[in-house]
Design a protein around this motif. Structure first.
Motif, PDB file in Angstrom:
ATOM      1  N   ASP A 252      12.808  27.748 -30.967  1.00 25.49           N
ATOM      2  CA  ASP A 252      12.372  29.093 -30.578  1.00 25.49           C
ATOM      3  C   ASP A 252      11.287  29.110 -29.504  1.00 25.49           C
ATOM      4  N   THR A 253      11.322  28.105 -28.628  1.00 30.25           N
ATOM      5  CA  THR A 253      10.515  28.116 -27.401  1.00 30.25           C
ATOM      6  C   THR A 253      11.449  27.592 -26.315  1.00 30.25           C
ATOM      7  N   PRO A 254      11.116  27.749 -25.034  1.00 28.24           N
ATOM      8  CA  PRO A 254      12.010  27.196 -23.991  1.00 28.24           C
ATOM      9  C   PRO A 254      12.214  25.684 -24.152  1.00 28.24           C
ATOM     10  N   LEU A 255      11.124  24.936 -24.370  1.00 26.03           N
ATOM     11  CA  LEU A 255      11.289  23.493 -24.593  1.00 26.03           C
ATOM     12  C   LEU A 255      12.089  23.243 -25.869  1.00 26.03           C
ATOM     13  N   GLY A 256      11.788  24.026 -26.909  1.00 22.09           N
ATOM     14  CA  GLY A 256      12.470  23.863 -28.191  1.00 22.09           C
ATOM     15  C   GLY A 256      13.972  24.081 -28.079  1.00 22.09           C
ATOM     16  N   ALA A 257      14.377  25.023 -27.199  1.00 22.32           N
ATOM     17  CA  ALA A 257      15.815  25.272 -27.040  1.00 22.32           C
ATOM     18  C   ALA A 257      16.506  24.024 -26.493  1.00 22.32           C
ATOM     19  N   SER A 258      15.834  23.318 -25.567  1.00 21.53           N
ATOM     20  CA  SER A 258      16.410  22.070 -25.037  1.00 21.53           C
ATOM     21  C   SER A 258      16.436  20.995 -26.117  1.00 21.53           C
ATOM     22  N   LEU A 259      15.351  20.933 -26.906  1.00 20.47           N
ATOM     23  CA  LEU A 259      15.301  19.930 -27.981  1.00 20.47           C
ATOM     24  C   LEU A 259      16.390  20.214 -29.017  1.00 20.47           C
ATOM     25  N   ARG A 260      16.597  21.491 -29.316  1.00 26.59           N
ATOM     26  CA  ARG A 260      17.627  21.862 -30.304  1.00 26.59           C
ATOM     27  C   ARG A 260      19.001  21.395 -29.827  1.00 26.59           C
ATOM     28  N   GLN A 261      19.239  21.570 -28.531  1.00 23.49           N
ATOM     29  CA  GLN A 261      20.517  21.140 -27.965  1.00 23.49           C
ATOM     30  C   GLN A 261      20.688  19.627 -28.137  1.00 23.49           C
ATOM     31  N   LEU A 262      19.602  18.878 -27.875  1.00 21.65           N
ATOM     32  CA  LEU A 262      19.658  17.417 -28.034  1.00 21.65           C
ATOM     33  C   LEU A 262      19.881  17.030 -29.497  1.00 21.65           C
ATOM     34  N   LEU A 263      19.234  17.776 -30.400  1.00 19.05           N
ATOM     35  CA  LEU A 263      19.269  17.413 -31.817  1.00 19.05           C
ATOM     36  C   LEU A 263      20.581  17.798 -32.493  1.00 19.05           C
ATOM     37  N   LEU A 264      21.062  18.984 -32.178  1.00 20.35           N
ATOM     38  CA  LEU A 264      22.190  19.518 -32.950  1.00 20.35           C
ATOM     39  C   LEU A 264      23.478  19.582 -32.160  1.00 20.35           C
TER      40      LEU A 264
ATOM     41  N   MET B 148      11.960  16.654 -33.656  1.00 22.62           N
ATOM     42  CA  MET B 148      11.652  17.814 -34.502  1.00 22.62           C
ATOM     43  C   MET B 148      10.145  18.097 -34.456  1.00 22.62           C
ATOM     44  N   ALA B 149       9.359  17.030 -34.462  1.00 21.52           N
ATOM     45  CA  ALA B 149       7.899  17.209 -34.421  1.00 21.52           C
ATOM     46  C   ALA B 149       7.474  17.814 -33.083  1.00 21.52           C
ATOM     47  N   ALA B 150       8.110  17.385 -31.990  1.00 25.95           N
ATOM     48  CA  ALA B 150       7.786  17.950 -30.671  1.00 25.95           C
ATOM     49  C   ALA B 150       8.123  19.437 -30.654  1.00 25.95           C
ATOM     50  N   ASP B 151       9.267  19.783 -31.205  1.00 33.94           N
ATOM     51  CA  ASP B 151       9.653  21.196 -31.290  1.00 33.94           C
ATOM     52  C   ASP B 151       8.606  21.985 -32.069  1.00 33.94           C
ATOM     53  N   ARG B 152       8.152  21.406 -33.198  1.00 31.17           N
ATOM     54  CA  ARG B 152       7.184  22.136 -34.037  1.00 31.17           C
ATOM     55  C   ARG B 152       5.838  22.284 -33.335  1.00 31.17           C
ATOM     56  N   ALA B 153       5.415  21.225 -32.638  1.00 33.57           N
ATOM     57  CA  ALA B 153       4.130  21.295 -31.922  1.00 33.57           C
ATOM     58  C   ALA B 153       4.156  22.430 -30.903  1.00 33.57           C
ATOM     59  N   GLN B 154       5.241  22.496 -30.153  1.00 34.15           N
ATOM     60  CA  GLN B 154       5.381  23.534 -29.127  1.00 34.15           C
ATOM     61  C   GLN B 154       5.445  24.927 -29.779  1.00 34.15           C
ATOM     62  N   HIS B 155       6.162  24.998 -30.875  1.00 29.98           N
ATOM     63  CA  HIS B 155       6.331  26.259 -31.615  1.00 29.98           C
ATOM     64  C   HIS B 155       4.985  26.747 -32.154  1.00 29.98           C
ATOM     65  N   VAL B 156       4.200  25.831 -32.715  1.00 33.71           N
ATOM     66  CA  VAL B 156       2.890  26.207 -33.259  1.00 33.71           C
ATOM     67  C   VAL B 156       1.957  26.635 -32.129  1.00 33.71           C
ATOM     68  N   ASP B 157       1.939  25.857 -31.045  1.00 38.26           N
ATOM     69  CA  ASP B 157       1.003  26.165 -29.955  1.00 38.26           C
ATOM     70  C   ASP B 157       1.365  27.458 -29.223  1.00 38.26           C
ATOM     71  N   GLN B 158       2.657  27.682 -29.023  1.00 33.16           N
ATOM     72  CA  GLN B 158       3.054  28.815 -28.168  1.00 33.16           C
ATOM     73  C   GLN B 158       3.393  30.090 -28.937  1.00 33.16           C
TER      74      GLN B 158
END
Ligand code: ADP
Length: 210
Positions: free
Chosen positions: A42-54, A69-79
């Motif tokens: 649910d962030t722009p970076l997270g959308a790319s990570l989701r694509q890589l993961l799933l 997953m941790a990178a996605d969460r870090a970005q999600h928490v910060d942004q």
């Protein structure tokens, strides 16, 4: 800037794929007037990570998966999550730290203590005020997702999903102050109604949403 007392509350819905947690997270957010968000993606970076993961057919090794997953969460928490909470908003997230411990820990077999440290680093120590496990038998979850296109995680074998489901139950049992379990094998309305009871009892409601 709101002071610590005015910080919003963070509620995480957790459980295996198909348990109904997205449905319940959306309904709870609506009921609370809270921000609805989700992981991963649910962030722009997270959308790319989701694509890589799933999305990709590539093998993602357990440690790589945990780190992505941790990178996605870090970005999600910060942004997303952190700023909303700091502004006094309540936040409902579809998946949070419990999913790392259940999927990468119980499911993939990574060491729990290391994952706890990884999660703390990713979130900068932010924990959900309440995690709600939407608990359903595996067969019920499978029945619900059968119609849709299974993603990479959903295609994994039954043993994996059983370990993840048991992992969630054991997390909830070991920390009853921060977890609640609702029986998700009922109608959407019945589950949602129990969720509102649990939320009211455990956290109350944000000012202005009553
Ligand atoms: P999750 O986020 O846990 O994967 P979803 O909320 O996306 O689950 O629900 C998966 C599917 O099951 C969706 O098609 C949804 O409409 C359906 N569903 C959700 N909750 C229920 C319920 N209590 N009873 C029947 N079907 C449900």
């Amino acid at each position: 800037m709101a002071g610590a007392d005015h910080r919003g509350r963070l509620i995480a819905f957790e459980g295996i794929d198909g348990c109904g947690k997205s449905t319940q997270a959306r309904l709870a957010a609506e009921w609370l007037g809270a921000l609805y968000t989700f992981e991963p993606g649910d962030t722009p970076l997270g959308a790319s990570l989701r694509q890589l993961l799933l999305g990709s057919g590539d093998v993602v090794t357990p440690r790589a998966e945990a780190l992505l997953m941790a990178a996605d969460r870090a970005q999600h928490v910060d942004q997303v999550v952190g700023p909303a909470l700091a502004g006094g908003r309540w936040v409902v997230t579809d998946r949070f730290s419990g999913s790392t411990l259940a999927y990468q820990g119980a499911g993939r077999g990574l060491e729990e203590g290391e994952l706890v440290d990884l999660v703390a680093f990713a979130t900068d120590g932010l924990a959900a005020d309440l995690s709600i496990l939407v608990d359903v038998p595996l067969e019920v979850a499978r029945g619900r997702i059968r119609a849709s296109q299974p993603d990479r995680l959903e295609r994994l074998d039954e043993g994996f999903h059983r370990r993840v489901a048991d992992g969630f139950r054991s997390l909830a049992r070991s920390d009853p102050n921060r977890w609640a379990v609702v029986d998700g094998a009922r109608s959407v309305d019945e589950v949602a109604s129990e969720v509102t009871v649990v939320l009211t009892k455990r956290l109350g409601r944000p000012k202005g949403s009553e």
